[in-house]
Design a protein around this motif. Sequence first.
Motif, PDB file in Angstrom:
ATOM      1  N   LEU A 144       0.787  -1.238  -0.058  1.00  0.00           N
ATOM      2  CA  LEU A 144       0.029   0.052  -0.053  1.00  0.00           C
ATOM      3  C   LEU A 144       0.941   1.294  -0.134  1.00  0.00           C
ATOM      4  O   LEU A 144       0.396   2.299  -0.477  1.00  0.00           O
ATOM      5  N   GLY A 145       2.197   1.203   0.631  1.00  0.00           N
ATOM      6  CA  GLY A 145       3.046   2.328   0.724  1.00  0.00           C
ATOM      7  C   GLY A 145       3.705   2.788  -0.723  1.00  0.00           C
ATOM      8  O   GLY A 145       4.230   3.702  -0.763  1.00  0.00           O
ATOM      9  N   ARG A 146       3.508   1.853  -1.514  1.00  0.00           N
ATOM     10  CA  ARG A 146       4.188   1.971  -2.809  1.00  0.00           C
ATOM     11  C   ARG A 146       4.106   3.582  -3.645  1.00  0.00           C
ATOM     12  O   ARG A 146       4.965   3.868  -4.134  1.00  0.00           O
ATOM     13  N   PRO A 147       2.720   3.796  -3.689  1.00  0.00           N
ATOM     14  CA  PRO A 147       2.554   5.134  -4.248  1.00  0.00           C
ATOM     15  C   PRO A 147       3.342   6.247  -3.718  1.00  0.00           C
ATOM     16  O   PRO A 147       3.448   7.300  -4.261  1.00  0.00           O
ATOM     17  N   LEU A 148       3.783   6.333  -2.289  1.00  0.00           N
ATOM     18  CA  LEU A 148       4.740   7.274  -1.703  1.00  0.00           C
ATOM     19  C   LEU A 148       5.905   7.294  -2.481  1.00  0.00           C
ATOM     20  O   LEU A 148       6.282   8.710  -2.576  1.00  0.00           O
ATOM     21  N   LEU A 149       6.399   6.510  -3.293  1.00  0.00           N
ATOM     22  CA  LEU A 149       7.665   6.531  -3.482  1.00  0.00           C
ATOM     23  C   LEU A 149       7.435   7.023  -5.131  1.00  0.00           C
ATOM     24  O   LEU A 149       8.414   7.963  -5.559  1.00  0.00           O
ATOM     25  N   ALA A 150       6.393   7.436  -5.379  1.00  0.00           N
ATOM     26  CA  ALA A 150       6.135   8.090  -6.800  1.00  0.00           C
ATOM     27  C   ALA A 150       5.962   9.698  -6.684  1.00  0.00           C
ATOM     28  O   ALA A 150       5.863  10.388  -7.703  1.00  0.00           O
TER      29      ALA A 150
ATOM     30  N   MET B 219       9.675  12.605  -3.333  1.00  0.00           N
ATOM     31  CA  MET B 219      10.575  11.255  -3.143  1.00  0.00           C
ATOM     32  C   MET B 219      11.341  11.070  -4.333  1.00  0.00           C
ATOM     33  O   MET B 219      12.550  10.681  -4.353  1.00  0.00           O
ATOM     34  N   ARG B 220      10.831  11.240  -5.562  1.00  0.00           N
ATOM     35  CA  ARG B 220      11.456  10.932  -7.022  1.00  0.00           C
ATOM     36  C   ARG B 220      12.789  12.009  -7.075  1.00  0.00           C
ATOM     37  O   ARG B 220      13.642  11.525  -7.884  1.00  0.00           O
ATOM     38  N   SER B 221      12.701  13.127  -6.290  1.00  0.00           N
ATOM     39  CA  SER B 221      13.854  13.760  -6.445  1.00  0.00           C
ATOM     40  C   SER B 221      15.044  13.462  -5.438  1.00  0.00           C
ATOM     41  O   SER B 221      16.153  13.961  -5.910  1.00  0.00           O
ATOM     42  N   LEU B 222      15.063  12.525  -4.709  1.00  0.00           N
ATOM     43  CA  LEU B 222      16.038  12.190  -4.038  1.00  0.00           C
ATOM     44  C   LEU B 222      16.878  11.054  -4.901  1.00  0.00           C
ATOM     45  O   LEU B 222      16.384  10.547  -5.524  1.00  0.00           O
ATOM     46  N   ASP B 223      18.132  11.308  -4.552  1.00  0.00           N
ATOM     47  CA  ASP B 223      19.245  10.387  -5.332  1.00  0.00           C
ATOM     48  C   ASP B 223      19.369   9.326  -4.480  1.00  0.00           C
ATOM     49  O   ASP B 223      18.844   9.150  -3.243  1.00  0.00           O
ATOM     50  N   ASP B 224      19.978   8.172  -4.919  1.00  0.00           N
ATOM     51  CA  ASP B 224      19.627   6.841  -4.082  1.00  0.00           C
ATOM     52  C   ASP B 224      20.288   6.961  -2.686  1.00  0.00           C
ATOM     53  O   ASP B 224      19.783   6.200  -1.625  1.00  0.00           O
TER      54      ASP B 224
ATOM     55  N   ALA C  62       5.349  -0.409  15.287  1.00  0.00           N
ATOM     56  CA  ALA C  62       6.737  -0.414  14.922  1.00  0.00           C
ATOM     57  C   ALA C  62       6.896  -1.372  13.658  1.00  0.00           C
ATOM     58  O   ALA C  62       7.674  -1.084  12.847  1.00  0.00           O
ATOM     59  N   THR C  63       6.146  -2.268  13.454  1.00  0.00           N
ATOM     60  CA  THR C  63       6.167  -3.109  12.125  1.00  0.00           C
ATOM     61  C   THR C  63       5.823  -1.972  11.177  1.00  0.00           C
ATOM     62  O   THR C  63       6.578  -2.140   9.976  1.00  0.00           O
ATOM     63  N   VAL C  64       4.800  -1.358  10.918  1.00  0.00           N
ATOM     64  CA  VAL C  64       4.497  -0.249  10.080  1.00  0.00           C
ATOM     65  C   VAL C  64       5.752   0.601   9.858  1.00  0.00           C
ATOM     66  O   VAL C  64       6.217   0.853   8.572  1.00  0.00           O
ATOM     67  N   ILE C  65       6.427   1.298  10.980  1.00  0.00           N
ATOM     68  CA  ILE C  65       7.520   2.043  10.821  1.00  0.00           C
ATOM     69  C   ILE C  65       8.585   1.412  10.112  1.00  0.00           C
ATOM     70  O   ILE C  65       9.113   2.086   9.196  1.00  0.00           O
ATOM     71  N   TRP C  66       8.998   0.177  10.680  1.00  0.00           N
ATOM     72  CA  TRP C  66      10.508  -0.358   9.865  1.00  0.00           C
ATOM     73  C   TRP C  66       9.923  -0.931   8.539  1.00  0.00           C
ATOM     74  O   TRP C  66      10.747  -0.831   7.585  1.00  0.00           O
ATOM     75  N   SER C  67       8.713  -1.098   8.129  1.00  0.00           N
ATOM     76  CA  SER C  67       8.296  -1.445   6.937  1.00  0.00           C
ATOM     77  C   SER C  67       8.371  -0.399   5.923  1.00  0.00           C
ATOM     78  O   SER C  67       8.980  -0.416   4.620  1.00  0.00           O
ATOM     79  N   ILE C  68       8.040   0.880   6.272  1.00  0.00           N
ATOM     80  CA  ILE C  68       8.092   1.895   5.687  1.00  0.00           C
ATOM     81  C   ILE C  68       9.679   2.247   5.302  1.00  0.00           C
ATOM     82  O   ILE C  68      10.164   2.707   4.214  1.00  0.00           O
ATOM     83  N   GLY C  69      10.517   1.965   6.281  1.00  0.00           N
ATOM     84  CA  GLY C  69      11.876   2.201   6.094  1.00  0.00           C
ATOM     85  C   GLY C  69      12.583   1.082   5.124  1.00  0.00           C
ATOM     86  O   GLY C  69      13.258   1.347   4.176  1.00  0.00           O
ATOM     87  N   ASP C  70      11.868   0.003   5.219  1.00  0.00           N
ATOM     88  CA  ASP C  70      12.336  -1.070   4.190  1.00  0.00           C
ATOM     89  C   ASP C  70      11.827  -0.784   2.733  1.00  0.00           C
ATOM     90  O   ASP C  70      12.626  -0.850   1.841  1.00  0.00           O
ATOM     91  N   LEU C  71      10.548  -0.271   2.798  1.00  0.00           N
ATOM     92  CA  LEU C  71      10.105   0.403   1.282  1.00  0.00           C
ATOM     93  C   LEU C  71      11.158   1.346   0.743  1.00  0.00           C
ATOM     94  O   LEU C  71      11.166   1.436  -0.460  1.00  0.00           O
ATOM     95  N   MET C  72      11.695   2.395   1.569  1.00  0.00           N
ATOM     96  CA  MET C  72      12.481   3.415   1.097  1.00  0.00           C
ATOM     97  C   MET C  72      13.614   2.627   0.647  1.00  0.00           C
ATOM     98  O   MET C  72      14.334   3.260  -0.389  1.00  0.00           O
ATOM     99  N   LEU C  73      14.152   1.686   1.018  1.00  0.00           N
ATOM    100  CA  LEU C  73      15.428   0.932   0.777  1.00  0.00           C
ATOM    101  C   LEU C  73      15.189   0.111  -0.429  1.00  0.00           C
ATOM    102  O   LEU C  73      16.284  -0.124  -1.010  1.00  0.00           O
ATOM    103  N   LEU C  74      13.973  -0.413  -0.750  1.00  0.00           N
ATOM    104  CA  LEU C  74      13.775  -1.323  -1.935  1.00  0.00           C
ATOM    105  C   LEU C  74      14.417  -0.810  -3.208  1.00  0.00           C
ATOM    106  O   LEU C  74      14.108   0.236  -3.783  1.00  0.00           O
ATOM    107  N   GLY C  75      15.197  -1.747  -3.695  1.00  0.00           N
ATOM    108  CA  GLY C  75      15.915  -1.553  -4.893  1.00  0.00           C
ATOM    109  C   GLY C  75      16.902  -0.448  -4.955  1.00  0.00           C
ATOM    110  O   GLY C  75      17.513  -0.261  -6.282  1.00  0.00           O
TER     111      GLY C  75
END
Length: 404
Positions: free
Chosen positions: A260-266, A270-275, A305-318
């Motif tokens: 559900l959090g993937r739209p945040l990356l678009a 967020m897209r302006s951040l380099d890797d 806690a799970t939601v928070i660390w999952s959002i962090g993981d989402l930020m790191l994906l790829g």
Amino acid sequence: MTTGADATTCRRGLSTTVWILVLARAVNRLGAFTMPFLALTLVQDFDASVSESGYLLAAFGLATIPSRLFGGHLADSIGGKGTILIGLTGTATAQLCIAGSQTLSQATVAVVALGLMFEVYEPPSQSIIADVTSADQRPMAYGLFAAAMAAAGMGAGLLAALLASVDLRWLFVADSATCLVCAGVVAALLPRLRRERTRHAMKVKAWADRRLLSMLALGTVFAVIYLQVTIALPLTLTERGYSTSLVGVLFTLSATTMVLGRPLLARPRMRSLDDFHAMAVGYTILAGGLLLNGFATSMLGFGIATVIWSIGDLMLLGRVYTIVASIAPETGRGQYLAVYGISWGLAAVAAPLLGTQLLEHGGPRLAWTTLAALSLGLASAQPALRTRFRSPKAGLLRDSWYLS
């Protein structure tokens, strides 16, 4: 180099090849629920002691290291599609051997064989994604690849619960079947890429690239932290008086959050951040969720806690795979991605030791505080990495630090 078919784009501008790999990954992940039950199968079905099962799991983890390297070598020599098919069929065969074993000795051979085949799939699939995407598309493509695993993981847990109640060995039969279905999807739909081969392709020396070794070192630390979710979290919940069934609930919550959090990356910001900037933010958020694990005393606390660390993981994906693919020579991406990928094999050996020792000597608060501190350390290392990877001609816009 890509064929005309590979150049065909679809939704969001990604190559159809990426979507085929995403589909295959989701199918494969739907059945990839055997590993959490491997130790239990060895103990219950083959009369192994708990310590013996631990040694066998360690042997499996060690075997995945040459598995990655073998997959990377094959990807750069015979091509990605053929290597993927070898890895999937080999994994399926080893899974069936485990299911059909009659003695602990036979199961031991099958477990080691599974480790040797288990990671062959990864380097070629990651390399193909790099081949058919531009530098600015890769974070999205690799993130989508990982998100497919998370989405399929929600169904995998339910399927595992159903089959485990019947017979643990059926888990391995089902996983073997999904590997073969995945291989069928790849064989039927994935085009064979044409990559120009030059003398340079025979001279790739991934181990001599200090940038890659830096990524490997930090990636191993991250993998050790990440694996604690499957090691330290169940033990923490038990220590706090909760049933281990809550682990499945939290894993489902994590997968749901990432989907559900993937739209945040678009979003434009967020897209302006380099890797490197994105990873610094991701590691910081991850640290917050890990720290909360150590102090949570209620189901609500563990859920937050799970939601928070999952959002962090989402930020790191790829992100990290985008960097590794970009510093690799075009004809050596498989080897570069394989070398980075052994961080998970190294972590598979180190993570159980670290997590259990921290819990035994300091309890959940020490364990999760230490893990949060390690995550913050990774966040603080990103500016230095950014400087090290800087292109001599430009700043670190995503296309500018592509070094060949």
